[in-house]
Motif scaffolding. Structure first.
Motif, PDB file in Angstrom:
ATOM      1  N   GLU A  35      16.582   2.257  -0.617  1.00  0.00           N
ATOM      2  CA  GLU A  35      16.137   0.572  -1.041  1.00  0.00           C
ATOM      3  C   GLU A  35      16.638  -0.763  -0.017  1.00  0.00           C
ATOM      4  OE1 GLU A  35      17.774   0.287  -4.988  1.00  0.00           O
ATOM      5  OE2 GLU A  35      16.561   1.987  -5.315  1.00  0.00           O
ATOM      6  N   ASP A  89      20.977   6.304  -2.621  1.00  0.00           N
ATOM      7  CA  ASP A  89      20.984   5.369  -3.447  1.00  0.00           C
ATOM      8  C   ASP A  89      19.176   5.087  -3.010  1.00  0.00           C
ATOM      9  OD1 ASP A  89      20.681   3.152  -4.893  1.00  0.00           O
ATOM     10  OD2 ASP A  89      22.067   2.143  -3.962  1.00  0.00           O
ATOM     11  N   SER A 120      24.713  -0.102  -7.213  1.00  0.00           N
ATOM     12  CA  SER A 120      24.884   0.005  -5.543  1.00  0.00           C
ATOM     13  C   SER A 120      26.153  -0.251  -5.637  1.00  0.00           C
ATOM     14  CB  SER A 120      24.259  -0.749  -5.229  1.00  0.00           C
ATOM     15  OG  SER A 120      22.939  -0.971  -5.745  1.00  0.00           O
TER      16      SER A 120
HETATM   17 MG    MG Z   1      20.592  -0.886  -6.007  1.00  0.00          MG
END
Ligand code: MG
Ligand code: TYD
Length: 453
Positions: free
Chosen positions: A128, A174, A105
């Motif tokens: 997330e 993500d 990330s």
């Molecule tokens: Mg991540």
């Protein structure tokens, strides 16, 4: 009987589909990987034909297809650009895999920052983290301009609408394991969800000419589908790896339709996000011991880049019947083989000795050119003789003890010169073949027997 059946069995590793459960997957030969999942009824709709993606279905000659320089976007993060094969390709689908917490990330958010500064419109979709959490990460990395838009979303359909609405040039998703396609009954992260969602993203990428980065977690066990299922769908697969305890990270290309897969990018995780390591050799050799036996510097190639690393070895008399051997960062069997060669060809009684070989810095390398380094480190430790710290070596060692040529000797020597090494022990053939550089003495050897001098 099979009429009302709406579930199928999928292999978690490779996505193989079967009507019944099996212990071993016939495709990837993994055991115990089958899980039962509902199958989508609207499957045929998902068939991709390139014609539907906005490209012409008429056959064309290669010369008729035009390529613009524009089709690649340089991110400005050199290490990333190199791994991608010279920048981001428009309309491609890139999978970034890696262990949780490794920095995927962070890397992608930093890429977003650079792209946004290049006046590219970027959409970062996270399933997330909340917007606040992303903001906290962003604060550590630096200031962002308004070309980057953030979205917290897990529904594929809403995501698609947002993309159509914003019309970004680059989209980050993500992670793929959190996406949920409403048309499919199974849970997010299951094989069918991951596969269908990727399929849909592929259509969006190709159809609208958007580059999409997908984050995928790698899990060996557990219910989450490994991104291996996706590997054959996407254009580029990058793995972000590294020791969680060491601060450096390596970005490795595993598959790339638009470039070489041997390239690596080296980063260091700092307080303010990831920093590029422009000269990994210097980084790898930091803190090298002085005047210590069993330590030698060798040169390995990672793609087109030479990397200098330190090989350490400790050879000591064994106290038990069975000698212990370990190899950290390199191939255990290779170390055993080289020790057998040393025993047979040089007559060292190594079967009475424990041997530990370690490639410092935590890199994992199995290139044959490290053979000579491993052999030298073992000899140095066994004889307790220091190899001068200005010495570097590379070369493959064969079973009869011969030292064989390896690829790119010239580049390796140049890297050694750059870092101030004065002596290079290398295969004799290579010495004869390359141009003599200034400032370094090339010592060519034909057989490991020459090392006893
Ligand atoms: Mg991540
Ligand atoms: P992250 O990008 O969240 O990993 P992933 O998305 O692959 O799961 O990285 C998290 C780790 O990085 C975490 O352990 C903290 C560390 N980190 C830093 O050390 N410095 C930083 O500036 C940032 C943003 C993270």
């Amino acid at each position: 009987m099979a009429k009302g059946k709406s579930t199928a069995f999928f292999c978690k590793e490779c996505g193989y589909e079967s009507a019944k459960w099996m212990g071993q997957c016939p495709a990837c030969k993994e055991w115990n990987t089958f899980v039962e999942e509902p199958v989508s009824k609207s499957k045929n709709k998902q068939q991709i034909g390139l014609a539907r993606l906005g490209e012409q279905a008429k056959p064309l000659a290669v010369s008729q297809i035009s390529l613009d320089e524009e089709d690649r976007i340089k991110t400005g993060i050199e290490e990333l650009d190199r791994v991608l094969g010279g920048g981001i390709v428009k309309g491609s689908l890139v999978l970034v895999g890696g262990d949780p917490g490794i920095g995927k990330s962070t890397l992608l958010l930093q890429t977003c920052k650079c792209l946004a500064e290049l006046e590219k419109k970027v959409l970062y979709i996270s399933g997330e983290e909340s917007l606040k959490q992303i903001k906290m990460r962003a604060n550590r990395i630096g200031s962002f301009n308004d070309n980057l838009l953030l979205l917290c979303e897990t529904s594929l359909q809403s995501m698609e609408e947002a993309i159509k609405d914003v019309k970004p040039e680059i989209v980050i998703v993500d992670s793929i394991q959190t996406i949920c396609n409403d048309e499919i009954d199974s849970a997010p992260g299951s094989v069918s969800q991951v596969r269908e969602s990727t399929n849909r993203l592929l259509q969006i990428a190709k159809g609208m000419g958007i580059t999409i980065f997908i984050v995928g977690h790698v899990t060996k066990e557990g219910v989450v589908a490994g991104p291996r299922v996706l590997e054959h769908m996407v254009d580029t697969v990058l793995y972000f790896e590294g020791d969680r305890f060491a601060s450096y990270r390596i970005l490795r290309g595993v598959k790339n339709r638009f470039g070489s897969t041997n390239e690596i990018g080296v980063f260091e995780m700092c307080q303010e996000g990831l920093r590029e390591v422009k000269n990994p050799s210097e980084y790898m050799l930091e803190g090298r011991p002085e005047n210590a036996s069993g330590s030698v510097v060798a040169c390995a190639m990672e793609g087109t880049r030479p990397i200098l690393i330190e090989i350490q070895s400790l050879v000591s008399k064994t106290n038990f019947g069975m000698p212990r051997r370990t190899a950290a960062g390199t191939d255990y069997n290779r170390v055993n083989l080289l020790m057998a060669v040393l025993e047979k060809r040089l007559g060292y009684p190594l079967s009475d000795y424990d041997a530990y070989v370690n490639i410092t810095g935590g890199l994992k390398l199995s290139e044959p050119s490290l053979d000579l380094g491993i052999v030298l480190a073992i000899i140095s430790s066994y004889r307790d003789q220091v190899i001068h710290e200005d010495t570097i070596c590379f070369g493959e060692v064969g079973l009869s003890g011969e030292v064989r040529a390896v690829s790119n000797p010239e580049q390796r020597v140049q890297e050694a010169v750059k870092l101030g090494f004065k002596t290079c022990i290398m295969p004799q053939v290579s010495v004869d073949n390359i141009k003599k550089p200034d400032g370094i003495k090339l010592v060519g050897i034909k057989n490991i027997k020459d090392l006893q001098r």
